[in-house]
Design a protein around this motif. Structure first.
Motif, short mmCIF file in Angstrom:
data_model
loop_
_atom_site.label_atom_id
_atom_site.label_comp_id
_atom_site.label_asym_id
_atom_site.label_seq_id
_atom_site.Cartn_x
_atom_site.Cartn_y
_atom_site.Cartn_z
N THR A 302 -4.37 -0.49 -3.50
CA THR A 302 -3.42 0.62 -3.29
C THR A 302 -2.00 0.10 -3.10
O THR A 302 -1.04 0.65 -3.65
CB THR A 302 -3.85 1.47 -2.08
OG1 THR A 302 -5.17 1.98 -2.30
CG2 THR A 302 -2.89 2.62 -1.86
N ALA A 303 -1.86 -0.97 -2.32
CA ALA A 303 -0.53 -1.55 -2.08
C ALA A 303 0.06 -2.13 -3.37
O ALA A 303 1.25 -1.95 -3.65
CB ALA A 303 -0.64 -2.63 -1.01
N LEU A 304 -0.76 -2.81 -4.14
CA LEU A 304 -0.25 -3.40 -5.39
C LEU A 304 0.06 -2.30 -6.40
O LEU A 304 1.06 -2.39 -7.12
CB LEU A 304 -1.26 -4.39 -5.96
CG LEU A 304 -0.86 -5.10 -7.26
CD1 LEU A 304 0.52 -5.75 -7.13
CD2 LEU A 304 -1.91 -6.15 -7.64
N ARG A 305 -0.75 -1.25 -6.46
CA ARG A 305 -0.45 -0.14 -7.37
C ARG A 305 0.87 0.50 -7.01
O ARG A 305 1.69 0.82 -7.88
CB ARG A 305 -1.59 0.89 -7.32
CG ARG A 305 -1.33 2.21 -8.03
CD ARG A 305 -0.84 2.01 -9.46
NE ARG A 305 -1.77 1.22 -10.24
CZ ARG A 305 -1.41 0.54 -11.33
NH1 ARG A 305 -0.14 0.57 -11.74
NH2 ARG A 305 -2.30 -0.16 -12.00
N ARG A 306 1.12 0.71 -5.71
CA ARG A 306 2.38 1.30 -5.27
C ARG A 306 3.54 0.40 -5.67
O ARG A 306 4.58 0.89 -6.18
CB ARG A 306 2.36 1.51 -3.76
CG ARG A 306 3.61 2.15 -3.20
CD ARG A 306 3.42 2.58 -1.75
NE ARG A 306 3.00 1.46 -0.90
CZ ARG A 306 1.81 1.35 -0.33
NH1 ARG A 306 0.90 2.30 -0.52
NH2 ARG A 306 1.52 0.32 0.43
N TYR A 307 3.38 -0.90 -5.49
CA TYR A 307 4.44 -1.84 -5.87
C TYR A 307 4.71 -1.78 -7.38
O TYR A 307 5.87 -1.70 -7.81
CB TYR A 307 4.04 -3.26 -5.47
CG TYR A 307 4.96 -4.33 -6.01
CD1 TYR A 307 6.12 -4.66 -5.32
CD2 TYR A 307 4.68 -4.97 -7.21
CE1 TYR A 307 6.98 -5.62 -5.83
CE2 TYR A 307 5.53 -5.93 -7.72
CZ TYR A 307 6.68 -6.26 -7.03
OH TYR A 307 7.54 -7.20 -7.54
N LEU A 308 3.67 -1.82 -8.17
CA LEU A 308 3.83 -1.80 -9.63
C LEU A 308 4.48 -0.51 -10.10
O LEU A 308 5.40 -0.53 -10.93
CB LEU A 308 2.47 -1.97 -10.31
CG LEU A 308 1.81 -3.35 -10.16
CD1 LEU A 308 0.37 -3.31 -10.67
CD2 LEU A 308 2.60 -4.41 -10.90
#
Length: 320
Positions: A302-308
């Motif tokens: 979830t954190a990496l998706r938000r960053y991307l």
């Protein structure tokens, strides 16, 4: 000047210039690998920071976050079932001090109610699903989801069963062999040579040596993925119980040796996807994508998706 130096110095100079030229233009000598899928977001142990590792619930959660790949580890039960499990011994995961291969699949215990996230010490994951799953069931549930399957044990039966499952479910192009050991990887690629595969530790060191010798542009590379750790996380997460002087020195040395943008860009130019593991903080995402890597393996999809998504929407989007 001696005759040897008279000829050797210009030759060496030409060699260095040619090597640097070809390093920046990898496609002059090599046809890049065609990518069947991208690897911006790879869910470590199926996303073990948000749900219990390697469970169907974790995989569904990662799919909901549009993960590009699931990273899974496999073991073999006593009755010959390929099961998704990072550990061979079940003590950490379930509290039962027995090996997976000493139990039949139906007798495998449930996961503990919460598990510490290895690369985020002090953080724990929970979930409603605590069941261990067979790789066959994973392939049935997620037929077109690309996956990295890591083999930790030099078990010929395990390797051949994984290879057969990949063939049966028509996943040759979207399932990646991974292993740290050369001897295991040789058996994996022999069992199913159609599957893409990643660098072992030995091969990774070898490629690094070729890079510093200036020979890398002239050498063919069969691997499709370089799964590599980010040296800056060593003292923070990789050795969470120690931050000795030796560890700090190791981190500095490896950072200087590995984090070479020209190396990563050369490999990427040849179609080899460079993926850093296991990163769980935005500052680490920044470093990995800033170096030109294809993607990141994370416990927190979830954190990496938000960053991307945030960076793709902005002007300074990273290479993904």
């Amino acid at each position: 000047m001696s005759p040897v130096l008279y000829y050797a110095l210009p030759t060496m100079g030409c060699y260095i210039m040619l090597s640097l030229f070809l390093l920046r233009r990898p496609r002059l000598l090599h046809t890049p690998w065609v990518r069947a899928f991208e690897s911006s977001l790879v869910a470590h142990r199926a996303g073990s920071g948000e749900k219990l590792e390697s469970t169907m619930e974790a995989m569904e959660n990662s799919k909901a976050q549009r993960a590009d790949l699931l990273e899974l580890d496999c073991q073999l039960t006593r009755d010959g079932v390929v099961v998704v499990s990072h550990d061979k011994n079940l003590l950490r995961q379930s509290g039962l001090n027995q090996d997976v291969d000493s139990l039949d699949f139906e007798d495998l215990p449930l996961y503990k109610k919460k598990l510490e996230v290895y690369f985020s010490p002090g953080h724990f994951a929970t979930g409603s699903d605590r069941r261990m799953v067979a790789l066959k069931d994973v392939f049935q549930r997620f037929p077109r989801m690309p996956m990295i399957v890591e083999v930790k044990e030099e078990n010929k039966e395990l390797i051949h069963k994984i290879a057969d499952l990949v063939r049966h479910f028509d996943r040759n192009k979207i399932t990646v062999w991974a292993s740290e050991k050369n001897s295991i990887m040789q058996k994996c690629t022999a069992a199913n040579p159609e599957m893409p595969f990643s660098f072992t530790v030995f091969r990774g060191v070898w490629i690094l040596l070729l890079y510093y010798l200036g020979l890398l542009p002239f050498i063919s590379i069969p691997e499709r993925f370089l799964l590599i750790f980010l040296p800056s996380i060593i003292n923070r997460t990789y050795f969470p119980s120690s931050s000795s002087t030796l560890n700090r020195l190791l981190a500095v040395v490896l950072k200087k040796m590995i984090m070479r943008k020209s190396l990563i860009q050369h490999l990427e130019g040849r179609g080899i996807q460079v993926v850093f593991w296991c990163l769980n903080e935005e500052s680490d995402f920044e470093v990995a994508f800033g170096l030109g890597a294809s993607g990141v393996i994370t416990d927190y999809p979830t954190a990496l998706r938000r960053y991307l998504d945030n960076h793709r929407a902005g002007a300074g989007a990273p290479h993904t």
